[in-house]
Design an enzyme around this catalytic site. Structure first.
Site, PDB file in Angstrom:
ATOM      1  N   ASN A   1       0.712  -1.079  -0.160  1.00 30.12           N
ATOM      2  CA  ASN A   1      -0.059   0.114   0.002  1.00 30.12           C
ATOM      3  C   ASN A   1       1.090   1.070   0.214  1.00 30.12           C
ATOM      4  O   ASN A   1       1.578   1.584   1.120  1.00 30.12           O
ATOM      5  CB  ASN A   1      -0.945   0.051   1.303  1.00 30.12           C
TER       6      ASN A   1
ATOM      7  N   LYS B   1       0.073   4.480  -0.390  1.00 25.24           N
ATOM      8  CA  LYS B   1      -0.466   5.515   0.235  1.00 25.24           C
ATOM      9  C   LYS B   1      -0.337   6.796  -0.774  1.00 25.24           C
ATOM     10  O   LYS B   1      -0.290   6.387  -1.847  1.00 25.24           O
ATOM     11  CB  LYS B   1      -0.230   5.936   1.797  1.00 25.24           C
TER      12      LYS B   1
ATOM     13  N   HIS C   1      -9.919   1.483   4.360  1.00 25.15           N
ATOM     14  CA  HIS C   1      -8.632   1.886   5.064  1.00 25.15           C
ATOM     15  C   HIS C   1      -9.011   2.808   6.242  1.00 25.15           C
ATOM     16  O   HIS C   1      -9.574   3.879   6.073  1.00 25.15           O
ATOM     17  CB  HIS C   1      -7.624   2.439   4.315  1.00 25.15           C
TER      18      HIS C   1
ATOM     19  N   GLU D   1      -7.329   5.042   7.412  1.00 26.36           N
ATOM     20  CA  GLU D   1      -6.607   6.293   7.466  1.00 26.36           C
ATOM     21  C   GLU D   1      -7.959   7.227   6.558  1.00 26.36           C
ATOM     22  O   GLU D   1      -8.227   8.292   6.804  1.00 26.36           O
ATOM     23  CB  GLU D   1      -5.628   6.528   6.516  1.00 26.36           C
TER      24      GLU D   1
ATOM     25  N   GLU E   1      -6.603  -5.101   9.985  1.00 26.96           N
ATOM     26  CA  GLU E   1      -5.574  -3.816  10.246  1.00 26.96           C
ATOM     27  C   GLU E   1      -5.993  -3.279  11.598  1.00 26.96           C
ATOM     28  O   GLU E   1      -6.774  -2.309  11.712  1.00 26.96           O
ATOM     29  CB  GLU E   1      -5.496  -2.891   9.202  1.00 26.96           C
TER      30      GLU E   1
ATOM     31  N   GLY F   1       1.233   2.050  11.139  1.00 23.09           N
ATOM     32  CA  GLY F   1       2.444   2.925  10.922  1.00 23.09           C
ATOM     33  C   GLY F   1       3.056   3.365  12.466  1.00 23.09           C
ATOM     34  O   GLY F   1       3.810   4.395  12.664  1.00 23.09           O
TER      35      GLY F   1
ATOM     36  N   SER G   1       2.239  -2.338  10.445  1.00 24.70           N
ATOM     37  CA  SER G   1       3.554  -2.359  10.958  1.00 24.70           C
ATOM     38  C   SER G   1       4.409  -3.500  10.489  1.00 24.70           C
ATOM     39  O   SER G   1       5.299  -4.001  11.149  1.00 24.70           O
ATOM     40  CB  SER G   1       3.794  -2.044  12.533  1.00 24.70           C
TER      41      SER G   1
HETATM   42  P1  PGA Z   1       2.009   0.239   7.758  1.00 25.82           P
HETATM   43  O1  PGA Z   1       0.739   0.540   6.832  1.00 25.82           O
HETATM   44  O2  PGA Z   1       2.686  -1.093   7.279  1.00 25.82           O
HETATM   45  O3  PGA Z   1       2.954   1.316   7.242  1.00 25.82           O
HETATM   46  O4  PGA Z   1       1.876   0.271   9.176  1.00 25.82           O
HETATM   47  C1  PGA Z   1      -0.043  -0.543   6.682  1.00 25.82           C
HETATM   48  C2  PGA Z   1      -1.429   0.143   6.012  1.00 25.82           C
HETATM   49  O5  PGA Z   1      -1.870   1.328   6.323  1.00 25.82           O
HETATM   50  O6  PGA Z   1      -2.089  -0.500   5.158  1.00 25.82           O
END
Ligand code: PGA
Length: 249
Positions: free
Chosen positions: A7, A9, A92, A94, A164, A170, A210
């Site tokens: 991903n 982003k 997601h 976010e 997730e 993150g 993460s």
């Molecule tokens: P991350 O993000 O691996 O940086 O924690 C995962 C995601 O947001 O899908």
């Protein structure tokens, strides 16, 4: 074979994507996993051209919850398909948090993606407060039931569920393997209750939050997951190739 989903982003311009893909394709061991690169909409056409025939799939990161018309600034399912998206990330955290996406809109997005023959990577997960209140199972059930409302069982074949936990994205924090197993059990139970045992067995569930080069080996040992969703650790092509190599097949 496990799915490993990157991903990106809101990272990488078109020229950066071009450089990334050239590097990645020349080094990645494609026999290790089914690889999907989820990219910003602006990079999809470039990726489609560069990845054609490579066996690496392209995904988008969002789509509009309406099919056309007066939606300035949005991108439709049809447009994403046209640009090469075989997958799209929906729900997601976010987007849920920053753009106030709710389960109703997520349900509409899932239906539009499927109508356009785009497979869905559907993200669910609890916040830290919900985890501390021991509400993980309840939250996952609500997110699943609201977003999958009105779907036919055979449509689940085109949906990958990404567990997730919001607090793991993150942050460098990851759940214990046992907690991931419990969450996956909850997810499969909801699918069994609402669809069938067969659907629950068949549905693909991946873990995200993460995931990095150090923990991918251990997380991918969990038998009930079908892959990993990787954010930050996919942004460097060499690093991502190594992560793919270190993930248990
Ligand atoms: P991350 O993000 O691996 O940086 O924690 C995962 C995601 O947001 O899908």
């Amino acid at each position: 074979m496990k799915k490993i989903i990157g991903n990106f982003k809101m990272n990488k311009t078109n020229s950066e994507i071009k450089e990334y893909i050239m590097n990645f394709v020349s080094k990645v061991d494609k026999s290790r996993a089914e690889i999907i690169l989820c990219l910003p909409s602006t990079a999809l056409s470039t990726a489609k051209y560069l990845l054609d025939g490579s066996g690496i799939a392209i995904g988008a990161e969002n789509l509009c919850d309406e099919e056309g018309g007066k939606n300035t600034g949005e991108v439709s399912g049809e447009m994403l398909k046209d640009c090469g998206a075989e997958y799209v990330i929906i729900g997601h955290s976010e987007r849920r948090v920053k753009y106030r996406e709710n389960n109703r809109s997520i349900n509409k997005k899932i239906k539009i993606a499927l109508k356009n023959r785009i497979k869905v990577i559907f993200c669910i997960g609890e916040s830290l407060a919900e985890k501390n209140l021991m509400k993980t199972a309840e939250v996952l059930k609500t997110q699943l039931e609201d977003a999958l409302k009105g779907l036919y069982e055979n449509e689940l074949e085109n949906i990958v569920i990404a567990y997730e936990p919001v607090w793991a994205i993150g942050t460098g924090k990851i759940p214990m393997n046992k907690d991931i197993e419990d969450a996956v059990k909850t997810i499969r139970k909801v699918i069994a209750d609402d669809f069938s045992n067969k659907a629950a067995e068949k549905i693909e569930v991946v873990y995200g939050g993460s995931v990095d080069n150090k923990n991918c080996g251990s997380i991918s040992k969990i038998k009930s997951i079908n892959g990993l969703l990787v954010g930050g650790a996919c942004l460097d092509p060499i690093n991502f190739c190594q992560l793919i190599r270190d993930t248990k097949a």
